[in-house]
Design an enzyme around this catalytic site. Structure first.
Site, PDB file in Angstrom:
ATOM      1  N   LEU A 105       0.830  -1.211   0.000  1.00 49.48           N
ATOM      2  CA  LEU A 105       0.000   0.000   0.000  1.00 49.48           C
ATOM      3  C   LEU A 105       0.860   1.255   0.000  1.00 49.48           C
ATOM      4  CD1 LEU A 105      -2.693  -1.034   2.638  1.00 49.48           C
ATOM      5  CD2 LEU A 105      -2.998  -0.838   0.157  1.00 49.48           C
ATOM      6  N   GLY A 106       2.029   1.167   0.596  1.00 49.48           N
ATOM      7  CA  GLY A 106       2.904   2.324   0.670  1.00 49.48           C
ATOM      8  C   GLY A 106       4.224   1.977   1.315  1.00 49.48           C
TER       9      GLY A 106
ATOM     10  N   GLY B 244       7.593   3.991   3.282  1.00 52.58           N
ATOM     11  CA  GLY B 244       8.094   5.239   3.834  1.00 52.58           C
ATOM     12  C   GLY B 244       9.382   5.042   4.588  1.00 52.58           C
TER      13      GLY B 244
ATOM     14  N   THR C 272       7.242  -0.488   5.462  1.00 53.41           N
ATOM     15  CA  THR C 272       6.358  -0.742   4.343  1.00 53.41           C
ATOM     16  C   THR C 272       5.004  -1.180   4.887  1.00 53.41           C
ATOM     17  OG1 THR C 272       8.245  -1.451   3.012  1.00 53.41           O
ATOM     18  CG2 THR C 272       6.074  -2.088   2.220  1.00 53.41           C
ATOM     19  N   VAL C 273       3.929  -0.719   4.245  1.00 58.82           N
ATOM     20  CA  VAL C 273       2.582  -1.101   4.654  1.00 58.82           C
ATOM     21  C   VAL C 273       2.009  -2.005   3.569  1.00 58.82           C
ATOM     22  CG1 VAL C 273       0.278  -0.308   5.289  1.00 58.82           C
ATOM     23  CG2 VAL C 273       2.288   1.063   5.897  1.00 58.82           C
TER      24      VAL C 273
ATOM     25  N   LYS D 117       1.941  -2.786   8.957  1.00 57.33           N
ATOM     26  CA  LYS D 117       3.106  -1.919   8.804  1.00 57.33           C
ATOM     27  C   LYS D 117       4.298  -2.694   9.337  1.00 57.33           C
ATOM     28  CE  LYS D 117       4.850   2.690   9.182  1.00 57.33           C
ATOM     29  NZ  LYS D 117       4.509   4.083   9.428  1.00 57.33           N
TER      30      LYS D 117
ATOM     31  N   ASP E  46       6.202  14.173  10.266  1.00 56.56           N
ATOM     32  CA  ASP E  46       5.921  14.005   8.847  1.00 56.56           C
ATOM     33  C   ASP E  46       4.415  14.074   8.579  1.00 56.56           C
ATOM     34  OD1 ASP E  46       6.675  13.653   6.205  1.00 56.56           O
ATOM     35  OD2 ASP E  46       6.727  11.468   6.342  1.00 56.56           O
TER      36      ASP E  46
END
Length: 128
Positions: free
Chosen positions: A9-10, A12, A16-17, A33, A116
């Site tokens: 999903l993402g 950062g 990672t998710v 996550k 963030d």
């Protein structure tokens, strides 16, 4: 019950998710996550952020990871909502601002600070 990873999903700074499904067909999909275990001190479930179901550790390619099990935010991010809807109505701005401030207050009560905070990191569990 086993978990099956569907997709990323993402990604950062802190991990990672993944969107994950259970072999239990009645269980809803969840987000996991995952980050390196030695970097996991900043990851924890907090009230008013995203509902969390616990945590576990896993080993991938001989490396230990910390996995935070979270409610899947099917509404996408606030950035997605703004972009798809060509902006937000004033009432929506008030509502999302209130939710974000409650989340930040919750974090601050645990001595944490979000360095963030941005619309692409603000996940919506359901659309207004």
């Amino acid at each position: 019950m086993a978990l099956i990873m569907w997709r990323v999903l993402g990604k950062g700074t802190y991990g990672t998710v993944f969107l994950v499904a259970s072999t239990d067909l009645d269980a809803p999909p969840i987000a996991v996550k995952s980050c390196l275990l030695h970097r996991s001190s900043s990851l924890r479930g907090l009230p008013r952020i995203v509902q969390w179901f616990g945590s576990t550790t896993s080993i991938k390619n001989g490396v230990q990871y910390y996995d935070l099990l979270l409610k899947y935010a099917a509404g996408g991010t606030l950035a997605d909502v703004i972009q798809k809807g060509k902006g937000l109505q004033e009432e929506d701005v008030r509502c999302y601002t209130r939710m974000i401030l409650r989340g930040l207050c919750s974090m601050h009560s645990f001595g944490m600070v979000d360095c963030d905070l941005k619309t692409s990191n603000t996940h919506i569990t359901q659309r207004r």
